[in-house]
Design a protein around this motif. Structure first.
Motif, short mmCIF file in Angstrom:
data_model
loop_
_atom_site.label_atom_id
_atom_site.label_comp_id
_atom_site.label_asym_id
_atom_site.label_seq_id
_atom_site.Cartn_x
_atom_site.Cartn_y
_atom_site.Cartn_z
N TRP A 1 1.51 6.65 -6.85
CA TRP A 1 0.50 7.37 -7.39
C TRP A 1 0.80 9.11 -7.12
N MET A 2 1.53 9.32 -6.18
CA MET A 2 1.98 10.62 -5.71
C MET A 2 3.10 11.13 -7.08
N PHE A 3 3.88 10.20 -7.33
CA PHE A 3 5.02 10.31 -8.15
C PHE A 3 4.41 10.44 -9.66
N LEU A 4 3.32 9.97 -9.62
CA LEU A 4 2.59 9.92 -11.00
C LEU A 4 1.86 11.57 -11.34
N GLU A 5 1.31 11.73 -10.15
CA GLU A 5 0.66 13.07 -10.14
C GLU A 5 1.70 14.00 -10.24
N LYS A 6 2.83 14.14 -9.54
CA LYS A 6 3.88 14.91 -9.76
C LYS A 6 4.05 15.04 -11.27
N ALA A 7 4.63 13.78 -12.02
CA ALA A 7 4.80 13.95 -13.15
C ALA A 7 4.02 14.32 -14.14
N TRP A 8 2.76 14.10 -13.91
CA TRP A 8 1.77 14.70 -14.62
C TRP A 8 1.66 16.26 -14.80
N TRP B 1 0.83 -1.12 -0.06
CA TRP B 1 0.03 -0.05 0.02
C TRP B 1 0.89 1.30 0.18
N GLY B 2 1.82 1.29 0.64
CA GLY B 2 2.90 2.35 0.78
C GLY B 2 3.55 2.53 -0.55
N LEU B 3 3.97 1.54 -1.34
CA LEU B 3 4.58 1.75 -2.58
C LEU B 3 3.19 2.38 -3.58
N PHE B 4 2.15 1.83 -3.31
CA PHE B 4 1.10 2.30 -4.27
C PHE B 4 0.90 3.80 -4.14
#
Length: 479
Positions: free
Chosen positions: A47-54, A40-43
């Motif tokens: 997700w936070m990394f994908l939001e920042k990249a987006w 769950w921590g990795l997920f």
């Protein structure tokens, strides 16, 4: 006995109270819970990394486009491995073409040109010298061959490394010098064991030429990003930010002078506007890098092949000198010594008049660079700024004494020095800022003359000449 019929263990914890003893979970259960928490921590982090990249891709699409261009170039160059005729022609050295694309493809066309040209020149010179040294070492005999190779490697590597500290070499050929050292080391060392040195050098030079050509083609044909255009945009945006910073500082300093009870509803907006000058102070490295890469770019858009990119650096230097004064003005906002509003009110109008006229000059210069057209209003704006300077000097020279009254009589008293000092500092900084803005005007006019910016008067004159020519042709047609 528990309600469900099962046994329940309790222990005394003091004061007659008891506490239920619960059995610890099994080892397998704890492991399952730990794995669940880890997944769950990795997920969540993913997700936070994908939001920042987006967010980065959405705010700066050029970075996403650059990634796609690099992927396209690598996909094309990998064809040399997939297609047998091409692979047989180049062999396993096709990996050098892939490595060339990886290390030379940059976000702007100028940076890509810079690295590609430096890589080709450095590889060619090092390969030629390596082959020459190999021939001299081979002619000296097996006993002295490693000695000749080692001495030549030491001398050339030392001299080339030292040359990277020379400013002219570091600016234009730093990457080429590094590639020269790397290639010469590979050639000189491998020549002692490799028999077909000429074939190896030819193949590697061919693969590097393929990789650099592919980088240049992809960089120029697919959504090109020009360093010159970015430098041009950076300079006129910085002029606008400089004007906003000057206006913001004066507005913040004289806020609530007319009405002390007025609430400032846009405090964050005023703070960001007052601090916009900091972008000018932090843009020196970007300007120098863009100007260096822009020299390598071919003619594009409104910029010719020998566009005077160095003049943009002179404009940047003049802007930073002006920004230092605005930074000192901004420090006046946080000064512990405050002038009373009654004294501020006396200099409110001349200070704001000078600030307004100075910002108009900066914004007019921004329009000149943005449109690449000489302005017909800049002389008038500079004249208004100088008049505002004279009015402010006259106001501070005839600074009146404050009138204080008491029950018995009225007495004229001079304001204390500590109350006048903040205003005197502000006035001197405003006048110095106006003086430095004139240097910015001179730098922009020099750029406009050297770069042959369009002149509105010349354009009107050419239009009138063309109209007269057409009228003459109608009145006196050729026989």
């Amino acid at each position: 006995m528990a309600s469900g019929g099962s046994l329940e263990w309790r222990v005394n914890v003091g004061d007659g109270a008891t506490e239920v003893l619960r059995p610890e979970g099994s080892f397998v259960g704890r492991m399952v819970m730990g794995v669940k928490g880890f997944v769950w921590g990795l997920f969540v982090k993913g997700w936070m990394f994908l939001e920042k990249a987006w967010g980065i891709a959405n705010s700066e699409p050029k970075k996403a486009v650059h990634g796609l261009k690099v992927g396209l170039a690598l996909s094309i160059v990998s064809v040399f491995y997939y297609m047998r005729p091409l692979y047989e022609g180049i062999g396993g050295n096709a990996m050098w073409a892939i490595m060339t694309v990886v290390v030379t493809f940059e976000s702007t066309v100028g940076a890509t040109f810079y690295k590609c040209v430096n890589r080709v020149i450095g590889t060619s010179l090092a390969g030629g010298l390596g082959i020459g040294v190999h021939w001299v070492a081979a002619e000296s005999g097996d006993r002295f061959e490693p000695i000749v190779l080692g001495i030549s490697l030491f001398l050339l590597a030392s001299a080339t490394t030292f040359s990277r500290f020379i400013p002219s070499i570091k600016t234009k050929f730093d990457y080429g010098a590094m590639i020269f050292i790397l290639t010469f080391c590979l050639v000189s060392i491998s020549s002692y064991r490799v028999d077909k040195l000429f074939e190896l050098a030819h193949t590697r030079l061919t693969t590097i030429a393929i990789g650099t050509s592919l980088c240049i083609i992809v960089s120029m044909l697919f959504c090109p990003m020009w360093a010159g255009s970015q430098l041009h945009s950076l300079v006129f945006r910085n002029l606008d930010k400089l004007a906003d910073g000057l206006d913001g500082c004066l507005s913040e300093y004289f806020k609530n002078v007319d009405d002390p009870e007025m609430e400032n509803e846009d405090q964050e907006c005023h703070d960001s506007k007052a601090q916009s000058y900091k972008c000018v102070l932090n843009s020196k490295a970007s300007e120098e890098s863009m100007a260096n890469f822009a020299r390598w770019e071919p003619a594009h858009g409104r910029f010719g092949f020998r566009h005077p990119w160095k003049k943009y650096l002179e404009v940047g230097v003049a802007m930073r000198k002006c920004a230092y004064c605005i930074e000192a003005l901004h420090d006046c906002l946080n000064s512990e010594i405050k002038a009373p509003n009654s004294l501020k009110l006396l200099l409110l109008e001349p200070c704001k008049a000078l600030s307004t006229s100075s910002s108009k000059v900066l914004k007019e210069l921004s329009i000149v660079i943005k449109t690449m057209k000489k302005s017909t209003k800049i002389d008038l704006e500079v004249s208004d700024m100088n008049i505002a300077v004279q009015e402010l000097q006259a106001a501070i020279a005839s600074f009146p004494s404050t009138q204080t009254a008491n029950e018995e009589h009225e007495a004229a008293t001079i304001p204390p020095l500590m109350e006048l000092l903040p205003l005197a500092t502000l006035v001197s900084l405003l006048i110095e800022t106006a003086s430095r803005i004139e240097h910015v005007v001179n730098a922009v006019e020099t750029l406009a003359n050297v770069a042959n910016f369009d002149s509105e008067e010349e354009k009107k004159r050419s239009c009138l000449d063309n109209n007269d020519h057409h009228v003459a042709m109608r009145v006196f047609p050729e026989a």
